[in-house]
Write an enzyme that holds these catalytic residues in place. Structure first.
Site, short mmCIF file in Angstrom:
data_model
loop_
_atom_site.label_atom_id
_atom_site.label_comp_id
_atom_site.label_asym_id
_atom_site.label_seq_id
_atom_site.Cartn_x
_atom_site.Cartn_y
_atom_site.Cartn_z
N SER A 35 -30.15 99.98 -4.27
CA SER A 35 -31.08 101.01 -3.47
C SER A 35 -30.24 102.41 -3.67
CB SER A 35 -30.95 100.47 -2.04
OG SER A 35 -31.44 101.95 -1.21
N HIS A 60 -34.32 100.21 -6.39
CA HIS A 60 -35.01 100.05 -4.89
C HIS A 60 -35.00 101.71 -4.47
CE1 HIS A 60 -36.50 98.16 -1.35
NE2 HIS A 60 -35.61 98.93 -0.60
N ASP A 62 -35.62 104.00 -1.16
CA ASP A 62 -36.18 103.94 0.24
C ASP A 62 -36.37 105.21 0.84
OD1 ASP A 62 -35.34 101.24 1.16
OD2 ASP A 62 -33.21 101.75 0.41
N MET A 64 -37.99 107.27 3.85
CA MET A 64 -37.93 107.29 5.49
C MET A 64 -38.47 108.56 5.69
SD MET A 64 -34.26 105.65 6.10
CE MET A 64 -33.74 104.38 4.98
N HIS A 93 -40.01 101.62 -1.16
CA HIS A 93 -39.99 100.75 -0.19
C HIS A 93 -40.36 101.98 1.00
CE1 HIS A 93 -37.51 98.79 3.33
NE2 HIS A 93 -38.79 98.94 3.61
N MET A 95 -40.79 103.35 4.35
CA MET A 95 -40.68 103.37 5.78
C MET A 95 -41.23 104.33 6.52
SD MET A 95 -36.71 101.57 5.33
CE MET A 95 -36.61 102.52 3.77
N MET A 164 -37.02 92.09 5.70
CA MET A 164 -36.00 93.31 6.26
C MET A 164 -34.87 92.13 7.04
SD MET A 164 -36.55 96.11 5.12
CE MET A 164 -34.92 96.78 5.89
N ASP A 202 -33.94 92.69 2.17
CA ASP A 202 -33.49 93.95 2.00
C ASP A 202 -32.52 94.39 3.15
OD1 ASP A 202 -32.91 96.74 1.97
OD2 ASP A 202 -35.11 97.24 1.85
#
Ligand code: DX5
Ligand code: ZN
Length: 251
Positions: A35, A60, A62, A64, A93, A95, A164, A202
């Site tokens: 990540s 990966h 992330d 957010m 991913h 979020m 998760m 993850d």
């Protein structure tokens, strides 16, 4: 970044089909997905190039939004900048609240896989179709406190389920052990339903638990702190890969 409808999607990693076609092969080996959340953002290009040279295939990403999770990270612009520099499979991913709003942007930027959270939308089926129509592989994720029953109805529609193993929002958190049981149950559901999704885990993945996670049924292992968080990346990747590979025969 422009979001004009006429804009052409950026060229994706050529590996997208190889990962989601020969499903039988996928379960035979684990995939490590470092990540970038734990990378040095001031030299992201060289950070990514380094792990690619070391044999990594998935990256990966992330995302957010400071709303769905209490942290703010990166948007499509970063994926757009990385895309021409790497052949890695870009595993994005999301979020974020209202994921539908971001799908086209990430797809145009060159994401290979877009994973959304089941908790983030009441219209899971619709957003899954949107990701598919945008030309990306589809993932759905559940937080530690969310039951698998929440995604039961869409399991046949997705390429990957992300379990998760920490509450999303930050790198470097402690692994939540009940995730192992959730992964086991998910693998059983997959076996009994004949679905074809990969199982990704993850949060808090390390040399101490990756073998057990593999044994439980995970196929893809996100590692932030355990790869980008250490100086000796080659050693870290070798150790994680060994622990993953030695865990169990998948036949
Ligand atoms: C957590 C993120 C994870 C995280 C993993 O919200 O989704 O991908 O960066 O980091 P580590 O491996 O440090 O737990
Ligand atoms: Zn993640």
């Amino acid at each position: 970044m422009k979001k004009a409808k006429s804009e052409k999607p950026r060229k994706r990693s050529k590996s997208i089909e190889s990962y989601f076609r020969a499903v039988g092969d996928q379960y035979e080996r684990g995939i490590l997905a470092p990540s970038i959340l734990s990378a040095d953002f001031s030299s992201l290009g060289s950070e990514v190039a380094e792990v690619e040279k070391l044999g990594i295939e998935w990256l990966h990403v992330d995302v957010m939004d400071g709303h769905f999770v209490p942290n703010l990270t990166i948007g499509p612009l970063v994926v757009q900048s990385l895309r021409p520099k790497t052949r890695l499979f870009l595993d994005c991913h999301l979020m974020v609240s209202n994921p539908s709003h971001w799908i086209d942007g990430f797809a145009l930027a060159g994401a290979d896989l877009i994973t959304i959270h089941a908790e983030a939308t009441p219209h899971l089926d619709r957003v899954i179709s949107q990701i598919r129509e945008a030309g990306c592989a589809v993932g759905v994720s559940v937080n530690p406190g969310t039951s698998l029953s929440m995604i039961e109805e869409v399991l046949h529609q997705v390429d990957l389920v992300l379990v998760m193993s920490v509450n999303p929002g930050f790198a470097g958190q402690k692994f939540i052990p009940s995730s192992l049981e959730k992964i086991r149950r998910l693998r059983e559901i997959r076996e009994h339903s004949g679905s074809r999704f990969l199982i990704e885990v993850d949060g808090g993945v390390s040399g101490d638990n990756i073998g057990r996670l593999r044994e439980a049924g995970a196929d893809v292992f996100v590692a932030g702190t355990a790869v980008f968080g250490v100086k000796k990346r080659a050693d870290a990747i070798r150790r994680l890969s060994q622990s993953m590979g030695h865990a169990v025969s998948r036949k």
